[in-house]
Motif scaffolding. Sequence first.
Motif, mmCIF file in Angstrom:
data_model
loop_
_atom_site.group_PDB
_atom_site.id
_atom_site.type_symbol
_atom_site.label_atom_id
_atom_site.label_comp_id
_atom_site.label_asym_id
_atom_site.label_seq_id
_atom_site.Cartn_x
_atom_site.Cartn_y
_atom_site.Cartn_z
ATOM 1 N N LEU A 16 -14.978 5.553 -9.305
ATOM 2 C CA LEU A 16 -13.738 5.663 -10.092
ATOM 3 C C LEU A 16 -12.621 6.429 -9.374
ATOM 4 O O LEU A 16 -11.452 6.053 -9.466
ATOM 5 N N THR A 17 -12.998 7.507 -8.661
ATOM 6 C CA THR A 17 -11.965 8.341 -8.027
ATOM 7 C C THR A 17 -11.033 7.552 -7.090
ATOM 8 O O THR A 17 -9.814 7.737 -7.139
ATOM 9 N N PRO A 18 -11.572 6.675 -6.222
ATOM 10 C CA PRO A 18 -10.660 6.001 -5.275
ATOM 11 C C PRO A 18 -9.993 4.752 -5.844
ATOM 12 O O PRO A 18 -9.480 3.940 -5.085
ATOM 13 N N LEU A 19 -9.976 4.599 -7.150
ATOM 14 C CA LEU A 19 -9.493 3.363 -7.768
ATOM 15 C C LEU A 19 -8.050 3.031 -7.404
ATOM 16 O O LEU A 19 -7.709 1.878 -7.166
ATOM 17 N N TYR A 20 -7.200 4.038 -7.344
ATOM 18 C CA TYR A 20 -5.791 3.783 -7.031
ATOM 19 C C TYR A 20 -5.418 4.283 -5.638
ATOM 20 O O TYR A 20 -4.253 4.535 -5.349
ATOM 21 N N TYR A 21 -6.443 4.454 -4.787
ATOM 22 C CA TYR A 21 -6.222 4.927 -3.418
ATOM 23 C C TYR A 21 -5.341 3.974 -2.602
ATOM 24 O O TYR A 21 -4.468 4.432 -1.862
ATOM 25 N N PRO A 22 -5.514 2.642 -2.718
ATOM 26 C CA PRO A 22 -4.704 1.753 -1.881
ATOM 27 C C PRO A 22 -3.199 1.997 -2.032
ATOM 28 O O PRO A 22 -2.464 1.982 -1.046
ATOM 29 N N GLU A 23 -2.748 2.270 -3.260
ATOM 30 C CA GLU A 23 -1.308 2.467 -3.480
ATOM 31 C C GLU A 23 -0.801 3.770 -2.876
ATOM 32 O O GLU A 23 0.396 3.962 -2.729
ATOM 33 N N GLN A 24 -1.726 4.684 -2.586
ATOM 34 C CA GLN A 24 -1.290 5.961 -2.008
ATOM 35 C C GLN A 24 -0.951 5.805 -0.536
ATOM 36 O O GLN A 24 -0.320 6.668 0.063
ATOM 37 N N LYS A 25 -1.395 4.720 0.068
ATOM 38 C CA LYS A 25 -1.194 4.554 1.501
ATOM 39 C C LYS A 25 0.148 3.865 1.791
ATOM 40 O O LYS A 25 0.332 2.692 1.469
ATOM 41 N N GLY A 26 1.056 4.609 2.388
ATOM 42 C CA GLY A 26 2.309 4.072 2.905
ATOM 43 C C GLY A 26 3.068 3.206 1.937
ATOM 44 O O GLY A 26 3.277 3.551 0.772
ATOM 45 N N THR A 27 3.469 2.043 2.431
ATOM 46 C CA THR A 27 4.349 1.183 1.647
ATOM 47 C C THR A 27 3.579 0.169 0.807
ATOM 48 O O THR A 27 4.192 -0.716 0.205
ATOM 49 N N ILE A 28 2.259 0.301 0.747
ATOM 50 C CA ILE A 28 1.467 -0.656 -0.030
ATOM 51 C C ILE A 28 1.907 -0.626 -1.493
ATOM 52 O O ILE A 28 2.030 -1.654 -2.148
ATOM 53 N N GLY A 29 2.169 0.598 -1.981
ATOM 54 C CA GLY A 29 2.606 0.755 -3.359
ATOM 55 C C GLY A 29 3.853 -0.067 -3.652
ATOM 56 O O GLY A 29 3.945 -0.758 -4.671
ATOM 57 N N GLU A 30 4.817 0.003 -2.735
ATOM 58 C CA GLU A 30 6.071 -0.741 -2.928
ATOM 59 C C GLU A 30 5.825 -2.246 -2.899
ATOM 60 O O GLU A 30 6.411 -2.999 -3.672
ATOM 61 N N THR A 31 4.945 -2.671 -2.009
ATOM 62 C CA THR A 31 4.622 -4.100 -1.911
ATOM 63 C C THR A 31 3.990 -4.587 -3.211
ATOM 64 O O THR A 31 4.354 -5.637 -3.743
ATOM 65 N N VAL A 32 3.055 -3.778 -3.727
ATOM 66 C CA VAL A 32 2.358 -4.135 -4.964
ATOM 67 C C VAL A 32 3.348 -4.234 -6.125
ATOM 68 O O VAL A 32 3.300 -5.157 -6.935
ATOM 69 N N GLU A 33 4.291 -3.303 -6.141
ATOM 70 C CA GLU A 33 5.272 -3.243 -7.221
ATOM 71 C C GLU A 33 6.150 -4.497 -7.251
ATOM 72 O O GLU A 33 6.609 -4.926 -8.304
ATOM 73 N N ALA A 34 6.359 -5.076 -6.065
ATOM 74 C CA ALA A 34 7.225 -6.252 -5.975
ATOM 75 C C ALA A 34 6.532 -7.537 -6.432
ATOM 76 O O ALA A 34 7.167 -8.571 -6.572
ATOM 77 N N LYS A 35 5.236 -7.454 -6.688
ATOM 78 C CA LYS A 35 4.484 -8.661 -7.067
ATOM 79 C C LYS A 35 4.810 -9.091 -8.506
ATOM 80 O O LYS A 35 5.182 -8.280 -9.336
ATOM 81 N N TYR A 36 4.576 -10.370 -8.754
ATOM 82 C CA TYR A 36 4.907 -10.948 -10.061
ATOM 83 C C TYR A 36 3.976 -10.413 -11.163
ATOM 84 O O TYR A 36 4.415 -10.082 -12.258
ATOM 85 N N ILE A 37 2.686 -10.313 -10.839
ATOM 86 C CA ILE A 37 1.707 -9.867 -11.847
ATOM 87 C C ILE A 37 1.892 -8.377 -12.144
ATOM 88 O O ILE A 37 2.076 -7.580 -11.222
ATOM 89 N N SER A 38 1.841 -8.030 -13.431
ATOM 90 C CA SER A 38 2.036 -6.637 -13.838
ATOM 91 C C SER A 38 0.988 -5.736 -13.186
ATOM 92 O O SER A 38 -0.206 -6.033 -13.204
ATOM 93 N N HIS A 39 1.467 -4.621 -12.638
ATOM 94 C CA HIS A 39 0.538 -3.702 -11.974
ATOM 95 C C HIS A 39 -0.395 -3.036 -12.986
ATOM 96 O O HIS A 39 -1.528 -2.667 -12.650
ATOM 97 N N LEU A 40 0.098 -2.907 -14.213
ATOM 98 C CA LEU A 40 -0.710 -2.319 -15.274
ATOM 99 C C LEU A 40 -1.986 -3.142 -15.477
ATOM 100 O O LEU A 40 -3.086 -2.606 -15.644
ATOM 101 N N GLN A 41 -1.803 -4.458 -15.428
ATOM 102 C CA GLN A 41 -2.932 -5.374 -15.599
ATOM 103 C C GLN A 41 -3.923 -5.227 -14.435
ATOM 104 O O GLN A 41 -5.138 -5.179 -14.645
ATOM 105 N N VAL A 42 -3.381 -5.099 -13.225
ATOM 106 C CA VAL A 42 -4.230 -4.934 -12.036
ATOM 107 C C VAL A 42 -5.035 -3.642 -12.152
ATOM 108 O O VAL A 42 -6.244 -3.611 -11.905
#
Lengths: 210, 435
Positions: free
Chosen positions: A63-89
Amino acid sequence: MSALLNAVQIIKSNLKNNLFPHLMLTLLLLLLTPAIFSISNLNARAAAGPMEAFVALSGVLLLTPLYYPEQKGTIGETVEAKYISHLQVMFLRFLTAWILIALAIMLFAGIMLYCGSSITGKLIFGTLASAVFLGALGMLAACVSGNIAVGYMIPVIYYVFNFAMGSKLGNFYLFSLMHDSFSEKPWLMGGGIVLATAAFFVQYIRMKSR
Amino acid sequence: MFFKECKKILFSLPYILIAIILVAFFYTQFYSGLKEDLSVPQPNDPAGYGIYAENDPALIMPAATDSLFAEFLSHSYIAYPQGFYKNITLSDSKQAQIAEILSEITGVPKEDFLAAEKKERTSSDTAVIDAGAEAEAENGDRYIVPENLTEADNSGTLDISVREDLSYEKFMELMDQADEIIGGESYYKSTSLANHFGQIPKDYEQALEEYETLMESGAGIASARLFSDYIGIFATLLPIFLAVWLALKDRISMMSELIYTRQISSWKLIGVRYLALVLMVMLVVFVLAGINAVSIYSICGAIDGLYMPFLFALGWIMPGVMISTAVGMVLTVLTGTPAAIAVFGIWWFLSLTKGIGNISGNYGNLTLLLRHNTMQNAAYFTENLGALAGNRIFYIILSIVLVLLTVYVFEQKRRGRFYVSIIKRRTDYQIKPEE
């Protein structure tokens, strides 16, 4: 139908790109447990030893590393730009991790049952409750601090404090089944869900405020 | 640069948490009992004077033999190989070896022990029927179970008193053999016999004598040992989080590549960061050592050895901080993941649980966590000072080697080499020409 296909795709991608190494660590944890604890011919109270003190750590690993990918660099911004709601992901990731923890616990409980130990529904639920609480604590710490190291630090310290403080931790004592008490477990499960929900929203706000 | 790194660490969340945890642990586990530990015992204290392990053969030999016999009969032995309960079931050949040991201790033939065990196993497989209960006979008739059918047949009970001509040295040797057969860390390890079978309550005279010995051997050094034991546990674990946090911080904020291109040498960058991490954690430890010294002064006055908490912080606690930080740095720089937390966490946990059986004195076998969880046992400290020094020097050298390795890995990464990935990544990103 397309929503379901998207969900399956998200889960597959999460398993492959995010959870895989953590899942391997969880399997290593399960393999290590019999080297430290006896798992054969135990009564319900003795069987709580390996389950609560070791198998429950799978919650921290998954559970702890669940949102680790978004903490790395610009991945968070890339994810945010996606069509599918991040909340759902985020929710699907949580659900996947939760199911994997439950499967890991049931797998180990099955092995112990095969080895002649007494495994009850309370023990399985209790271990899951401890795992979810520890993992959700790590999730929240990681989301608030924005650093995975802090995310691991908080549940590990809480886990160690349980050895030192014992039942003084009241309803949030992780190893209560070792002392024949189940009443703490619903609190731990409830607390875990509250902490995970808080982590969920902290992460969501963090993403939105970029 | 050094002060910049220190400042960055000082105001970071993990550092603040480390400071809070160390202070909380210091107050709850060590400081709260310090006054009581250093006070003169009073006569007729209703709380008693605690218990102690007496190495008394007359007490230990019969109790240990009874226990071994009971476990032999139940075919199940308790051991704590990693500090946790483990139930061991021995094979028939190993059971026969235990029977031989019991035979040597009691003089009763080995065959009698094996027969008793077989009988015990058979009787435990048979259902217990209460006297007066209704039962069904083989021919289907129902009957009331008579009293004499439920009584145990004691005709074969063995006399397991210890042979009078058996020396305590030989007894300990036999117990060590039994411990080895069980797999180690059982109740019968010769060094644990007194702890399990020789515990008796202390009286006032003994408590007073203990206090006088403590004062003669030095309250400062005794307190410093206990301080190092408690603080060393967390001061060894916590720096790993700080080291991983700092190493990952560059990666998270996309600064790694930028730092790679800077003029600063890898030696300087890694060395300064390592020193800053170790120094900042030690700063908290030194503040706590200072509080310890002031407390000893307020309880015992201006005694010799008030500086001991500082000396122990340097010699006992700092090597633990160094190794934790070094492991955190090398694995994080190498993998770019927080894997160091899992690796070091397991090492620390196993060391802590393995040492639980000997918390009043354990410096040996290159153990990560040194234990001396008592104001007493000064003799163990004096006798094993060499082992303690060897242990700490080993960890200092290992830390330096790991820091050098970190510098090497970092340098290679700057040159675009040494990419370590846990998961195999796709490498076929090149656009292939259309056929």
